[in-house]
Structures are given as C-alpha cells and as structure tokens.
Design a protein around this motif. Structure first.
Motif, PDB file in Angstrom:
ATOM      1  N   TYR A   1      35.499  43.675  67.256  1.00 23.53           N
ATOM      2  CA  TYR A   1      36.951  43.703  67.388  1.00 23.53           C
ATOM      3  C   TYR A   1      37.324  42.820  68.566  1.00 23.53           C
ATOM      4  CZ  TYR A   1      41.691  45.118  68.381  1.00 23.53           C
ATOM      5  OH  TYR A   1      43.032  45.094  68.634  1.00 23.53           O
ATOM      6  N   PHE A   2      38.068  41.755  68.288  1.00 15.70           N
ATOM      7  CA  PHE A   2      38.535  40.829  69.311  1.00 15.70           C
ATOM      8  C   PHE A   2      39.906  41.323  69.773  1.00 15.70           C
ATOM      9  CE2 PHE A   2      35.160  38.571  67.451  1.00 15.70           C
ATOM     10  CZ  PHE A   2      34.790  37.540  68.295  1.00 15.70           C
ATOM     11  N   GLY A   3      39.917  42.050  70.911  1.00 17.94           N
ATOM     12  CA  GLY A   3      41.126  42.701  71.395  1.00 17.94           C
ATOM     13  C   GLY A   3      42.283  41.756  71.651  1.00 17.94           C
ATOM     14  N   LYS A   4      42.003  40.591  72.212  1.00 21.45           N
ATOM     15  CA  LYS A   4      43.078  39.640  72.520  1.00 21.45           C
ATOM     16  C   LYS A   4      43.706  39.057  71.257  1.00 21.45           C
ATOM     17  CE  LYS A   4      41.209  38.509  77.033  1.00 21.45           C
ATOM     18  NZ  LYS A   4      40.543  37.511  77.864  1.00 21.45           N
ATOM     19  N   ASP A   5      42.941  39.019  70.158  1.00 21.77           N
ATOM     20  CA  ASP A   5      43.443  38.499  68.881  1.00 21.77           C
ATOM     21  C   ASP A   5      43.932  39.615  67.960  1.00 21.77           C
ATOM     22  OD1 ASP A   5      42.574  36.011  69.764  1.00 21.77           O
ATOM     23  OD2 ASP A   5      40.674  36.134  68.679  1.00 21.77           O
ATOM     24  N   ASN A   6      43.638  40.880  68.340  1.00 22.54           N
ATOM     25  CA  ASN A   6      43.960  42.043  67.508  1.00 22.54           C
ATOM     26  C   ASN A   6      43.395  41.875  66.092  1.00 22.54           C
ATOM     27  OD1 ASN A   6      45.032  44.622  67.093  1.00 22.54           O
ATOM     28  ND2 ASN A   6      46.940  43.798  66.266  1.00 22.54           N
TER      29      ASN A   6
ATOM     30  N   LEU B   1      24.982  35.799  64.986  1.00 23.16           N
ATOM     31  CA  LEU B   1      24.337  35.239  66.174  1.00 23.16           C
ATOM     32  C   LEU B   1      22.920  34.790  65.846  1.00 23.16           C
ATOM     33  CD1 LEU B   1      25.277  38.031  68.755  1.00 23.16           C
ATOM     34  CD2 LEU B   1      26.451  35.873  68.389  1.00 23.16           C
ATOM     35  N   ASN B   2      22.504  33.675  66.419  1.00 25.50           N
ATOM     36  CA  ASN B   2      21.122  33.239  66.325  1.00 25.50           C
ATOM     37  C   ASN B   2      20.287  34.246  67.105  1.00 25.50           C
ATOM     38  OD1 ASN B   2      18.637  31.984  67.254  1.00 25.50           O
ATOM     39  ND2 ASN B   2      19.459  30.064  66.468  1.00 25.50           N
ATOM     40  N   ALA B   3      19.345  34.915  66.458  1.00 21.69           N
ATOM     41  CA  ALA B   3      18.573  35.973  67.106  1.00 21.69           C
ATOM     42  C   ALA B   3      17.658  35.437  68.208  1.00 21.69           C
ATOM     43  CB  ALA B   3      17.754  36.745  66.072  1.00 21.69           C
ATOM     44  N   ARG B   4      17.326  34.179  68.159  1.00 16.05           N
ATOM     45  CA  ARG B   4      16.471  33.600  69.204  1.00 16.05           C
ATOM     46  C   ARG B   4      17.279  33.291  70.462  1.00 16.05           C
ATOM     47  NH1 ARG B   4      12.752  29.449  66.988  1.00 16.05           N
ATOM     48  NH2 ARG B   4      11.616  31.329  66.499  1.00 16.05           N
ATOM     49  N   SER B   5      18.429  32.643  70.316  1.00 17.68           N
ATOM     50  CA  SER B   5      19.205  32.193  71.479  1.00 17.68           C
ATOM     51  C   SER B   5      20.401  33.068  71.810  1.00 17.68           C
ATOM     52  CB  SER B   5      19.706  30.772  71.228  1.00 17.68           C
ATOM     53  OG  SER B   5      20.652  30.769  70.159  1.00 17.68           O
ATOM     54  N   MET B   6      20.813  33.920  70.870  1.00 17.65           N
ATOM     55  CA  MET B   6      22.014  34.762  70.987  1.00 17.65           C
ATOM     56  C   MET B   6      23.301  33.933  71.006  1.00 17.65           C
ATOM     57  SD  MET B   6      20.848  37.818  70.784  1.00 17.65           S
ATOM     58  CE  MET B   6      22.128  38.911  71.337  1.00 17.65           C
ATOM     59  N   GLU B   7      23.223  32.712  70.528  1.00 19.67           N
ATOM     60  CA  GLU B   7      24.416  31.859  70.416  1.00 19.67           C
ATOM     61  C   GLU B   7      25.119  32.148  69.098  1.00 19.67           C
ATOM     62  OE1 GLU B   7      23.076  27.846  70.873  1.00 19.67           O
ATOM     63  OE2 GLU B   7      22.579  28.132  72.986  1.00 19.67           O
ATOM     64  N   VAL B   8      26.438  32.031  69.115  1.00 19.87           N
ATOM     65  CA  VAL B   8      27.243  32.275  67.917  1.00 19.87           C
ATOM     66  C   VAL B   8      27.006  31.146  66.920  1.00 19.87           C
ATOM     67  CG1 VAL B   8      29.577  32.537  66.998  1.00 19.87           C
ATOM     68  CG2 VAL B   8      28.996  33.532  69.227  1.00 19.87           C
ATOM     69  N   MET B   9      26.581  31.524  65.715  1.00 21.84           N
ATOM     70  CA  MET B   9      26.414  30.556  64.636  1.00 21.84           C
ATOM     71  C   MET B   9      27.657  30.506  63.761  1.00 21.84           C
ATOM     72  SD  MET B   9      22.494  31.427  63.558  1.00 21.84           S
ATOM     73  CE  MET B   9      22.400  30.160  62.305  1.00 21.84           C
ATOM     74  N   ALA B  10      28.318  31.664  63.611  1.00 25.76           N
ATOM     75  CA  ALA B  10      29.530  31.733  62.782  1.00 25.76           C
ATOM     76  C   ALA B  10      30.339  32.950  63.198  1.00 25.76           C
ATOM     77  CB  ALA B  10      29.160  31.830  61.300  1.00 25.76           C
ATOM     78  N   THR B  11      31.630  32.834  63.014  1.00 21.93           N
ATOM     79  CA  THR B  11      32.559  33.942  63.193  1.00 21.93           C
ATOM     80  C   THR B  11      33.396  34.003  61.927  1.00 21.93           C
ATOM     81  OG1 THR B  11      32.666  33.508  65.565  1.00 21.93           O
ATOM     82  CG2 THR B  11      34.378  34.912  64.653  1.00 21.93           C
ATOM     83  N   VAL B  12      33.327  35.129  61.231  1.00 22.29           N
ATOM     84  CA  VAL B  12      34.025  35.274  59.961  1.00 22.29           C
ATOM     85  C   VAL B  12      35.260  36.143  60.186  1.00 22.29           C
ATOM     86  CG1 VAL B  12      33.833  36.028  57.569  1.00 22.29           C
ATOM     87  CG2 VAL B  12      31.812  35.128  58.761  1.00 22.29           C
ATOM     88  N   SER B  13      36.410  35.560  59.960  1.00 21.79           N
ATOM     89  CA  SER B  13      37.680  36.254  60.174  1.00 21.79           C
ATOM     90  C   SER B  13      37.967  37.212  59.026  1.00 21.79           C
ATOM     91  CB  SER B  13      38.806  35.221  60.278  1.00 21.79           C
ATOM     92  OG  SER B  13      40.036  35.857  60.408  1.00 21.79           O
ATOM     93  N   THR B  14      38.509  38.379  59.359  1.00 19.90           N
ATOM     94  CA  THR B  14      38.934  39.321  58.328  1.00 19.90           C
ATOM     95  C   THR B  14      40.440  39.289  58.137  1.00 19.90           C
ATOM     96  OG1 THR B  14      39.236  41.163  59.854  1.00 19.90           O
ATOM     97  CG2 THR B  14      37.033  40.876  58.892  1.00 19.90           C
ATOM     98  N   GLY B  15      41.156  38.739  59.119  1.00 17.35           N
ATOM     99  CA  GLY B  15      42.608  38.688  59.037  1.00 17.35           C
ATOM    100  C   GLY B  15      43.289  40.014  59.329  1.00 17.35           C
ATOM    101  N   MET B  16      42.501  41.004  59.776  1.00 16.42           N
ATOM    102  CA  MET B  16      43.086  42.317  60.059  1.00 16.42           C
ATOM    103  C   MET B  16      42.241  43.050  61.088  1.00 16.42           C
ATOM    104  SD  MET B  16      42.105  44.412  56.672  1.00 16.42           S
ATOM    105  CE  MET B  16      40.457  44.524  56.070  1.00 16.42           C
ATOM    106  N   ARG B  17      42.744  44.173  61.515  1.00 16.62           N
ATOM    107  CA  ARG B  17      41.993  45.042  62.413  1.00 16.62           C
ATOM    108  C   ARG B  17      41.341  46.130  61.562  1.00 16.62           C
ATOM    109  NH1 ARG B  17      44.137  48.730  67.469  1.00 16.62           N
ATOM    110  NH2 ARG B  17      42.065  49.449  68.035  1.00 16.62           N
ATOM    111  N   ALA B  18      40.035  46.284  61.705  1.00 17.53           N
ATOM    112  CA  ALA B  18      39.300  47.317  60.975  1.00 17.53           C
ATOM    113  C   ALA B  18      38.787  48.348  61.973  1.00 17.53           C
ATOM    114  CB  ALA B  18      38.131  46.699  60.220  1.00 17.53           C
ATOM    115  N   PRO B  19      38.604  49.580  61.556  1.00 20.56           N
ATOM    116  CA  PRO B  19      38.044  50.583  62.463  1.00 20.56           C
ATOM    117  C   PRO B  19      36.667  50.148  62.943  1.00 20.56           C
ATOM    118  CG  PRO B  19      38.852  51.603  60.449  1.00 20.56           C
ATOM    119  CD  PRO B  19      38.905  50.120  60.239  1.00 20.56           C
ATOM    120  N   LEU B  20      36.409  50.369  64.214  1.00 12.53           N
ATOM    121  CA  LEU B  20      35.110  50.022  64.768  1.00 12.53           C
ATOM    122  C   LEU B  20      34.051  50.935  64.165  1.00 12.53           C
ATOM    123  CD1 LEU B  20      33.741  48.143  66.752  1.00 12.53           C
ATOM    124  CD2 LEU B  20      34.065  49.860  68.513  1.00 12.53           C
TER     125      LEU B  20
END
Length: 129
Positions: free
Chosen positions: A89-94, A101-120
C-alpha cells in the motif's frame, strides 16, 4: 524486529523438497526499518545467514508491505535466483500495488498498479501450474 520469514524452500515441492539443505538466504518483513523510531518505516530484508548480516533490502517511506513471497526462477541455479512478490500500500498515492523485486539485489523489477486501495493482507502464496 522481523516478521513473516520465507526462503526459496518455504513452499518447495517435488524434487526440490528432497534436495533442500539449510538455506543461506531468508527474506522477511520488518517495521521500524533500518533503526528508525517511526513504525511506518516498513521494509523487506534479505538476510545472508553465512555472512550473518542483512545483505540487501527494500524500503520506501509510507509504503506498507505484505509478507514476501519467493517465486523461483525455473532456469536459475543459485538459491536467490527468482523474484519476491509483495502487495504494497503506497500511502502517499492512496493505492495498492504489486511489487516485484529481484530476490538477489532487492531492486524493484516491476510495480503493478491496481488503481485502487485494497485491504492489507499479510499472507499469500505462489502456486506454480
């Protein structure tokens, strides 16, 4: 502290179960990330048990993460060949997004938008085929 630890072998099946040895890498969620006094500094951490240290991590202010789920690379030969999935949940974007995440480096490979807020949600699973 750290919560919800997972390894490549947490949900192993088939021949991988037979060949499992003690994992070198453990991935976990943690609040108060990086020694912060603020609870909302959440992060995902990769622990190297041979080196006895946090080898890499993902942390972003006001991003609230679920349990990491390890998805192995079927062609990989290293223990950390794969990706981590985490509902965030990206609080600033609501908005809730899926982090890959790349499991070796922990760098973000992709961020998939849902267009909504979902329960954590803390728990999830990757079920191949």
């Amino acid at each position: 502290g750290y919560e919800l630890p997972v390894t490549r072998y947490s949900r192993a099946f088939g021949s991988e179960c037979i060949s499992v040895k003690h994992p070198r890498y453990v991935y976990a969620f943690g609040g108060f990330a990086l020694g912060s006094n603020d609870y909302d500094n959440w992060g995902l951490f990769k622990f190297d048990l041979e080196e006895n240290k946090v080898s890499s991590y993902y942390q972003q202010d006001s991003v609230y993460l679920s349990e990491p789920i390890f998805v192995p690379n079927p062609d990989g030969d290293m223990e950390d060949d794969g990706v981590l999935l985490s509902q965030a949940y990206f609080g600033k974007d609501n908005e809730t997004k899926l982090l890959v995440l790349n499991a070796r480096s922990m760098e973000v490979m992709a961020t998939v938008s849902t267009g909504m807020r979902a329960p954590l949600d803390f728990h999830g699973a990757w079920i191949p085929n």
